[in-house]
Design a protein around this motif. Structure first.
Motif, PDB file in Angstrom:
ATOM      1  N   ALA A  14       0.834  -1.203   0.000  1.00 18.98           N
ATOM      2  CA  ALA A  14       0.000   0.000   0.000  1.00 18.98           C
ATOM      3  C   ALA A  14       0.864   1.246   0.000  1.00 18.98           C
ATOM      4  N   PHE A  15       0.391   2.250  -0.707  1.00 19.45           N
ATOM      5  CA  PHE A  15       0.983   3.578  -0.661  1.00 19.45           C
ATOM      6  C   PHE A  15       0.072   4.452   0.202  1.00 19.45           C
ATOM      7  N   VAL A  16       0.668   5.267   1.058  1.00 20.39           N
ATOM      8  CA  VAL A  16      -0.099   6.108   1.974  1.00 20.39           C
ATOM      9  C   VAL A  16       0.156   7.573   1.645  1.00 20.39           C
ATOM     10  N   ALA A  17      -0.916   8.306   1.348  1.00 20.32           N
ATOM     11  CA  ALA A  17      -0.805   9.741   1.085  1.00 20.32           C
ATOM     12  C   ALA A  17      -0.721  10.474   2.422  1.00 20.32           C
ATOM     13  N   VAL A  18       0.390  11.168   2.654  1.00 15.89           N
ATOM     14  CA  VAL A  18       0.618  11.845   3.935  1.00 15.89           C
ATOM     15  C   VAL A  18       0.961  13.305   3.685  1.00 15.89           C
ATOM     16  N   SER A  19       0.131  14.205   4.200  1.00 17.65           N
ATOM     17  CA  SER A  19       0.349  15.641   3.996  1.00 17.65           C
ATOM     18  C   SER A  19       1.200  16.264   5.096  1.00 17.65           C
ATOM     19  N   GLY A  20       1.176  15.635   6.288  1.00 13.36           N
ATOM     20  CA  GLY A  20       1.839  16.220   7.443  1.00 13.36           C
ATOM     21  C   GLY A  20       0.843  16.757   8.448  1.00 13.36           C
ATOM     22  N   GLY A  21      -0.462  16.786   8.069  1.00 10.13           N
ATOM     23  CA  GLY A  21      -1.511  17.218   8.977  1.00 10.13           C
ATOM     24  C   GLY A  21      -1.885  16.129   9.965  1.00 10.13           C
ATOM     25  N   MET A  22      -2.770  16.471  10.899  1.00  8.82           N
ATOM     26  CA  MET A  22      -3.113  15.545  11.978  1.00  8.82           C
ATOM     27  C   MET A  22      -3.682  14.224  11.469  1.00  8.82           C
ATOM     28  N   ASP A  23      -4.644  14.282  10.568  1.00 12.54           N
ATOM     29  CA  ASP A  23      -5.315  13.062  10.121  1.00 12.54           C
ATOM     30  C   ASP A  23      -4.341  12.093   9.461  1.00 12.54           C
ATOM     31  N   SER A  24      -3.561  12.599   8.504  1.00  8.47           N
ATOM     32  CA  SER A  24      -2.669  11.705   7.759  1.00  8.47           C
ATOM     33  C   SER A  24      -1.510  11.213   8.615  1.00  8.47           C
ATOM     34  N   MET A  25      -1.016  12.044   9.536  1.00  9.93           N
ATOM     35  CA  MET A  25       0.076  11.600  10.403  1.00  9.93           C
ATOM     36  C   MET A  25      -0.422  10.545  11.390  1.00  9.93           C
ATOM     37  N   ALA A  26      -1.613  10.751  11.930  1.00  3.87           N
ATOM     38  CA  ALA A  26      -2.190   9.744  12.827  1.00  3.87           C
ATOM     39  C   ALA A  26      -2.395   8.437  12.070  1.00  3.87           C
ATOM     40  N   PHE A  27      -2.925   8.538  10.844  1.00  4.67           N
ATOM     41  CA  PHE A  27      -3.158   7.328  10.060  1.00  4.67           C
ATOM     42  C   PHE A  27      -1.863   6.602   9.738  1.00  4.67           C
ATOM     43  N   LEU A  28      -0.787   7.355   9.497  1.00  5.64           N
ATOM     44  CA  LEU A  28       0.499   6.724   9.196  1.00  5.64           C
ATOM     45  C   LEU A  28       0.935   5.808  10.344  1.00  5.64           C
ATOM     46  N   PHE A  29       0.783   6.296  11.580  1.00  2.20           N
ATOM     47  CA  PHE A  29       1.137   5.466  12.731  1.00  2.20           C
ATOM     48  C   PHE A  29       0.155   4.315  12.911  1.00  2.20           C
ATOM     49  N   ILE A  30      -1.116   4.564  12.636  1.00  2.00           N
ATOM     50  CA  ILE A  30      -2.123   3.506  12.756  1.00  2.00           C
ATOM     51  C   ILE A  30      -1.842   2.384  11.765  1.00  2.00           C
TER      52      ILE A  30
ATOM     53  N   ALA B   6      -6.392   9.407   4.405  1.00  2.00           N
ATOM     54  CA  ALA B   6      -6.838   9.472   5.807  1.00  2.00           C
ATOM     55  C   ALA B   6      -8.214  10.117   5.969  1.00  2.00           C
ATOM     56  N   HIS B   7      -9.036  10.098   4.928  1.00  2.00           N
ATOM     57  CA  HIS B   7     -10.377  10.667   5.048  1.00  2.00           C
ATOM     58  C   HIS B   7     -11.205   9.891   6.072  1.00  2.00           C
ATOM     59  N   HIS B   8     -12.030  10.606   6.812  1.00  2.00           N
ATOM     60  CA  HIS B   8     -12.824   9.994   7.879  1.00  2.00           C
ATOM     61  C   HIS B   8     -14.288  10.400   7.748  1.00  2.00           C
ATOM     62  N   ILE B   9     -15.114  10.041   8.735  1.00  2.00           N
ATOM     63  CA  ILE B   9     -16.557  10.259   8.648  1.00  2.00           C
ATOM     64  C   ILE B   9     -16.902  11.744   8.530  1.00  2.00           C
ATOM     65  N   ASP B  10     -16.207  12.601   9.297  1.00  2.00           N
ATOM     66  CA  ASP B  10     -16.479  14.045   9.211  1.00  2.00           C
ATOM     67  C   ASP B  10     -16.222  14.569   7.803  1.00  2.00           C
ATOM     68  N   ASP B  11     -15.119  14.119   7.187  1.00  4.36           N
ATOM     69  CA  ASP B  11     -14.807  14.531   5.820  1.00  4.36           C
ATOM     70  C   ASP B  11     -15.954  14.149   4.876  1.00  4.36           C
ATOM     71  N   SER B  12     -16.458  12.934   5.052  1.00  4.10           N
ATOM     72  CA  SER B  12     -17.525  12.445   4.186  1.00  4.10           C
ATOM     73  C   SER B  12     -18.806  13.253   4.378  1.00  4.10           C
TER      74      SER B  12
ATOM     75  N   ARG C 255      -8.231   3.558  -4.744  1.00  4.91           N
ATOM     76  CA  ARG C 255      -8.154   4.526  -3.652  1.00  4.91           C
ATOM     77  C   ARG C 255      -9.069   4.085  -2.514  1.00  4.91           C
ATOM     78  N   VAL C 256      -8.489   3.948  -1.335  1.00  8.29           N
ATOM     79  CA  VAL C 256      -9.199   3.353  -0.196  1.00  8.29           C
ATOM     80  C   VAL C 256      -9.068   4.254   1.027  1.00  8.29           C
ATOM     81  N   LYS C 257     -10.141   4.311   1.828  1.00  8.07           N
ATOM     82  CA  LYS C 257     -10.180   5.192   2.998  1.00  8.07           C
ATOM     83  C   LYS C 257     -10.433   4.364   4.271  1.00  8.07           C
ATOM     84  N   PRO C 258      -9.398   3.781   4.852  1.00 10.46           N
ATOM     85  CA  PRO C 258      -9.568   2.906   6.024  1.00 10.46           C
ATOM     86  C   PRO C 258     -10.073   3.613   7.285  1.00 10.46           C
ATOM     87  N   LEU C 259      -9.959   4.944   7.356  1.00 10.76           N
ATOM     88  CA  LEU C 259     -10.416   5.657   8.556  1.00 10.76           C
ATOM     89  C   LEU C 259     -11.879   6.073   8.470  1.00 10.76           C
TER      90      LEU C 259
END
Length: 248
Positions: A43-59, A145-151, A178-182
């Motif tokens: 898997a490739f992970v899109a990481v911007s450096g913001g909270m959502d993507s950084m949290a997802f990277l560790f998850i 790292a899109h989540h329910i609020d984003d949707s 393209r997949v959104k596990p969060l």
């Protein structure tokens, strides 16, 4: 803005697995239930450096430790648009964290200037994902790292723009590769995890600029909804899933 600016960036996956194993397992089980692991196990992970993507990277790094047979390779994709001062610091943070986690990080840059375009947000997103997709081979997935609020925000925006029922459902869990596990978590849950796990990230000041439609909905419309109807995300999720099944 740098969150946890003085924190030494060290490998934290073992710590996160120990302190937040139930949280990580919840996301892992969601991914298993909905077949969100790539057939290629890469898997490739899109990481911007913001909270959502950084949290997802560790998850997702933690999930990889728990599911050796499902996810054997993770690589990070970071796109530096070079349109504001904070981009360089975000790139630096993402690379440092990837180094600490032992993950390969690909830093991408635009081929043409986008800063003066009236539809910058749309154009930047299109260029970003076009670049990301070029890395994918057969069986690979691109995680965001899109989540329910984003949707929910996207759903409201589409209802203002379109009369089509499908577009008002929100973001699809899976769209091609393209997949959104969060999509099983809210912004508040991710924020709590990031704070508890001391995840380093940088805040993008443009996320508060209400000239952008999504920001207007996020900062002006939704706070009033939240006060009046605290269970709005729960009802949105059930309603959208029910409607999606009805529409096939």
């Amino acid at each position: 803005k740098m969150n946890h600016p003085n924190q030494k960036i060290t490998p934290r996956v073992p710590v996160i697995l120990k302190e937040s194993k139930s949280f990580v397992s919840f996301v892992k089980n969601f991914m298993l239930r909905h077949c969100l692991f790539p057939p290629s196990k890469k898997a490739f992970v899109a990481v911007s450096g913001g909270m959502d993507s950084m949290a997802f990277l560790f998850i997702i790094a933690s999930i990889a430790e728990l599911t050796k047979g499902c996810l054997e390779k993770i690589e990070v994709l970071h796109f530096n648009h070079g349109t504001r001062e904070g981009n360089k610091a975000e790139e630096s943070l993402v690379k440092k964290v990837c180094d600490s986690l032992g993950l390969e990080c690909h830093v991408l840059r635009p081929e043409k200037a986008l800063s003066n375009l009236s539809n910058f947000e749309h154009s930047a997103r299109e260029e970003r994902f076009l670049a990301f997709d070029s890395f994918l081979e057969k069986g690979d997935f691109l995680y965001t790292a899109h989540h329910i609020d984003d949707s929910f925000e996207w759903s409201l925006l589409q209802q203002m723009r379109s009369s089509e029922a499908v577009s008002s459902l929100g973001m699809p869990l899976v769209a091609g590769k393209r997949v959104k596990p969060l999509m099983c978590l809210t912004r508040a849950q991710i924020s709590s995890f990031a704070k508890r796990s001391k995840i380093p990230y940088r805040s993008d000041p443009s996320n508060k600029d209400e000239r952008f439609e999504r920001n207007f909905i996020r900062h002006t419309i939704i706070p009033s909804l939240r006060v009046r109807w605290p269970q709005y995300l729960k009802h949105y999720s059930y309603r959208s899933n029910s409607l999606a099944r009805g529409l096939g």
